[in-house]
Design an enzyme around this catalytic site. Sequence first.
Site, PDB file in Angstrom:
ATOM      1  N   SER A   7      42.591  51.444  14.464  1.00 50.70           N
ATOM      2  CA  SER A   7      43.630  51.067  15.423  1.00 50.70           C
ATOM      3  C   SER A   7      43.261  51.714  16.754  1.00 50.70           C
ATOM      4  CB  SER A   7      45.015  51.502  14.931  1.00 50.70           C
ATOM      5  OG  SER A   7      45.018  52.877  14.618  1.00 50.70           O
ATOM      6  N   GLU A   9      44.581  53.016  20.840  1.00 52.08           N
ATOM      7  CA  GLU A   9      45.739  53.437  21.646  1.00 52.08           C
ATOM      8  C   GLU A   9      45.424  53.272  23.136  1.00 52.08           C
ATOM      9  OE1 GLU A   9      47.898  56.924  20.327  1.00 52.08           O
ATOM     10  OE2 GLU A   9      48.065  57.602  22.405  1.00 52.08           O
ATOM     11  N   ASP A 100      58.051  65.062  25.102  1.00 51.07           N
ATOM     12  CA  ASP A 100      58.114  66.401  25.693  1.00 51.07           C
ATOM     13  C   ASP A 100      58.984  66.372  26.931  1.00 51.07           C
ATOM     14  OD1 ASP A 100      56.371  67.930  23.990  1.00 51.07           O
ATOM     15  OD2 ASP A 100      54.743  66.687  24.768  1.00 51.07           O
ATOM     16  N   PHE A 208      43.357  68.673  28.126  1.00 47.16           N
ATOM     17  CA  PHE A 208      44.204  67.981  27.154  1.00 47.16           C
ATOM     18  C   PHE A 208      44.292  68.779  25.852  1.00 47.16           C
ATOM     19  CE2 PHE A 208      45.174  64.669  23.990  1.00 47.16           C
ATOM     20  CZ  PHE A 208      46.293  64.114  24.590  1.00 47.16           C
ATOM     21  N   HIS A 258      42.238  56.119  14.193  1.00 46.06           N
ATOM     22  CA  HIS A 258      43.022  55.678  15.364  1.00 46.06           C
ATOM     23  C   HIS A 258      42.319  56.238  16.598  1.00 46.06           C
ATOM     24  CE1 HIS A 258      46.712  54.568  17.563  1.00 46.06           C
ATOM     25  NE2 HIS A 258      46.590  55.718  18.190  1.00 46.06           N
TER      26      HIS A 258
HETATM   27  P1  FAD Z   1      58.741  66.479  16.158  1.00 46.37           P
HETATM   28  O1  FAD Z   1      58.180  65.948  14.897  1.00 46.37           O
HETATM   29  O2  FAD Z   1      60.194  66.421  16.380  1.00 46.37           O
HETATM   30  O3  FAD Z   1      58.242  68.004  16.263  1.00 46.37           O
HETATM   31  C1  FAD Z   1      58.374  68.725  17.485  1.00 46.37           C
HETATM   32  C2  FAD Z   1      58.402  70.216  17.190  1.00 46.37           C
HETATM   33  O4  FAD Z   1      59.669  70.558  16.600  1.00 46.37           O
HETATM   34  C3  FAD Z   1      57.347  70.711  16.199  1.00 46.37           C
HETATM   35  O5  FAD Z   1      56.934  71.983  16.614  1.00 46.37           O
HETATM   36  C4  FAD Z   1      58.091  70.791  14.872  1.00 46.37           C
HETATM   37  O6  FAD Z   1      57.509  71.753  13.999  1.00 46.37           O
HETATM   38  C5  FAD Z   1      59.467  71.220  15.349  1.00 46.37           C
HETATM   39  N1  FAD Z   1      60.559  70.771  14.487  1.00 46.37           N
HETATM   40  C6  FAD Z   1      60.776  69.524  14.015  1.00 46.37           C
HETATM   41  N2  FAD Z   1      61.915  69.481  13.300  1.00 46.37           N
HETATM   42  C7  FAD Z   1      62.438  70.732  13.321  1.00 46.37           C
HETATM   43  C8  FAD Z   1      63.611  71.330  12.793  1.00 46.37           C
HETATM   44  N3  FAD Z   1      64.498  70.639  12.067  1.00 46.37           N
HETATM   45  N4  FAD Z   1      63.835  72.638  13.030  1.00 46.37           N
HETATM   46  C9  FAD Z   1      62.950  73.372  13.780  1.00 46.37           C
HETATM   47  N5  FAD Z   1      61.817  72.848  14.320  1.00 46.37           N
HETATM   48  C10 FAD Z   1      61.580  71.557  14.087  1.00 46.37           C
HETATM   49  N6  FAD Z   1      54.245  61.890  23.828  1.00 46.37           N
HETATM   50  C11 FAD Z   1      54.789  61.043  24.732  1.00 46.37           C
HETATM   51  O7  FAD Z   1      55.523  61.477  25.616  1.00 46.37           O
HETATM   52  N7  FAD Z   1      54.526  59.703  24.692  1.00 46.37           N
HETATM   53  C12 FAD Z   1      53.748  59.143  23.754  1.00 46.37           C
HETATM   54  O8  FAD Z   1      53.545  57.933  23.742  1.00 46.37           O
HETATM   55  C13 FAD Z   1      53.146  60.004  22.775  1.00 46.37           C
HETATM   56  N8  FAD Z   1      52.355  59.506  21.805  1.00 46.37           N
HETATM   57  C14 FAD Z   1      51.851  60.350  20.842  1.00 46.37           C
HETATM   58  C15 FAD Z   1      51.072  59.822  19.809  1.00 46.37           C
HETATM   59  C16 FAD Z   1      50.546  60.641  18.818  1.00 46.37           C
HETATM   60  C17 FAD Z   1      49.730  60.034  17.704  1.00 46.37           C
HETATM   61  C18 FAD Z   1      50.765  62.046  18.884  1.00 46.37           C
HETATM   62  C19 FAD Z   1      50.165  62.952  17.843  1.00 46.37           C
HETATM   63  C20 FAD Z   1      51.533  62.589  19.901  1.00 46.37           C
HETATM   64  C21 FAD Z   1      52.085  61.758  20.884  1.00 46.37           C
HETATM   65  N9  FAD Z   1      52.889  62.253  21.914  1.00 46.37           N
HETATM   66  C22 FAD Z   1      53.427  61.404  22.847  1.00 46.37           C
HETATM   67  C23 FAD Z   1      53.140  63.698  22.034  1.00 46.37           C
HETATM   68  C24 FAD Z   1      54.441  64.136  21.322  1.00 46.37           C
HETATM   69  O9  FAD Z   1      55.567  63.536  21.948  1.00 46.37           O
HETATM   70  C25 FAD Z   1      54.522  65.652  21.426  1.00 46.37           C
HETATM   71  O10 FAD Z   1      53.528  66.240  20.624  1.00 46.37           O
HETATM   72  C26 FAD Z   1      55.888  66.252  21.139  1.00 46.37           C
HETATM   73  O11 FAD Z   1      55.871  67.628  21.558  1.00 46.37           O
HETATM   74  C27 FAD Z   1      56.279  66.264  19.675  1.00 46.37           C
HETATM   75  O12 FAD Z   1      56.611  65.030  19.230  1.00 46.37           O
HETATM   76  P2  FAD Z   1      56.863  64.795  17.642  1.00 46.37           P
HETATM   77  O13 FAD Z   1      57.322  63.424  17.491  1.00 46.37           O
HETATM   78  O14 FAD Z   1      55.686  65.245  16.871  1.00 46.37           O
HETATM   79  O15 FAD Z   1      58.079  65.826  17.424  1.00 46.37           O
END
Ligand code: FAD
Length: 278
Positions: A7, A9, A100, A208, A258
């Site tokens: 895939s 991106e 973020d 990055f 990916h």
């Molecule tokens: P989560 O899974 O919510 O995790 C965030 C943090 O919170 C982690 O440290 C986790 O351990 C902690 N956490 C989760 N649940 C709990 C809980 N219940 N209690 C305490 N701590 C908890 N960013 C963008 O802005 N746009 C994009 O399009 C984008 N695409 C991405 C694509 C991929 C494949 C990846 C790997 C990252 C991408 N990101 C993108 C970055 C991402 O948004 C950041 O890494 C963000 O900081 C975390 O997102 P997440 O969905 O992993 O968050």
Amino acid sequence: MIKIPVSLEFFPPKTPEGVTKLAAARAELYALKPEFCSVTYGAGGSTQIGTLQVVQAIRAEGVCGVPHFTCIGATRASVGQTLDAFKAAGIARLVALRGDLPSGSGGSFGEFRYATELIEQIRAHSGRHFHVEVAAYPETHPQARSPAADLKAFAAKVAAGADSAITQMFFNADAYFRFVDEVRALGIAVPIVPGIMPITNATGLMRFADNTGCEIPRWVRLRLQSFGDDTASIKAFGLDVMAALCERLIAGGAPALHFYTMNQSGPTLALAGALAAG
Ligand code: FAD
């Protein structure tokens, strides 16, 4: 062809010139027959409209277009509206993320604090309509309290309804295999697809990597730094390093790859070519 599915991106271009360049890059990259092409959202100030426009262009080209969807600053109502818009546009797969807070924004999380809550909302609002991808962090998310807490957070995303995962970029295959083993030990079977960043630019890559908590091995970093402005050497060395990593991942059972294309066709095609030849 690469032996396993791929895939790709992209990110939404900011200028008309960028739109044209991306369309040309996509046309070349479709030679890889991607399972889907995803489009980021929010990073660098991009809007959901920009994401949707690129996804629509991909769909019009006959390829599965997948929007990224972040929940930071969102409300339940706005999430519901976006999901309805995706569904109306024929979209059936998305990448659900927390996102973020912009640095120095002092902003608030809104109604969602973690991606788990977004996935719960997606399932509550749209049932099983969407195939939900989530992010995974073989080297641990930089804000996680501990690797164990991050693993628990990943498990919670799957329990909330995630179907598969794409990892943050990494250079250490052992970190990926260990993460997969730990996930499997919890009885979680979802595919965990390595996110692969072709190396083209040493400074950008290091910035990055530092921002995302990805460790560049010292021997790789030192060599990249030693090439200075010699981009041909950076690309040749980067191709060797990434091809070796991908070969290990494929041999070790990665279900797919990916590619973070950075909207360029050349580096991903070169890597795919090296893998097909290997
Ligand atoms: P989560 O899974 O919510 O995790 C965030 C943090 O919170 C982690 O440290 C986790 O351990 C902690 N956490 C989760 N649940 C709990 C809980 N219940 N209690 C305490 N701590 C908890 N960013 C963008 O802005 N746009 C994009 O399009 C984008 N695409 C991405 C694509 C991929 C494949 C990846 C790997 C990252 C991408 N990101 C993108 C970055 C991402 O948004 C950041 O890494 C963000 O900081 C975390 O997102 P997440 O969905 O992993 O968050």
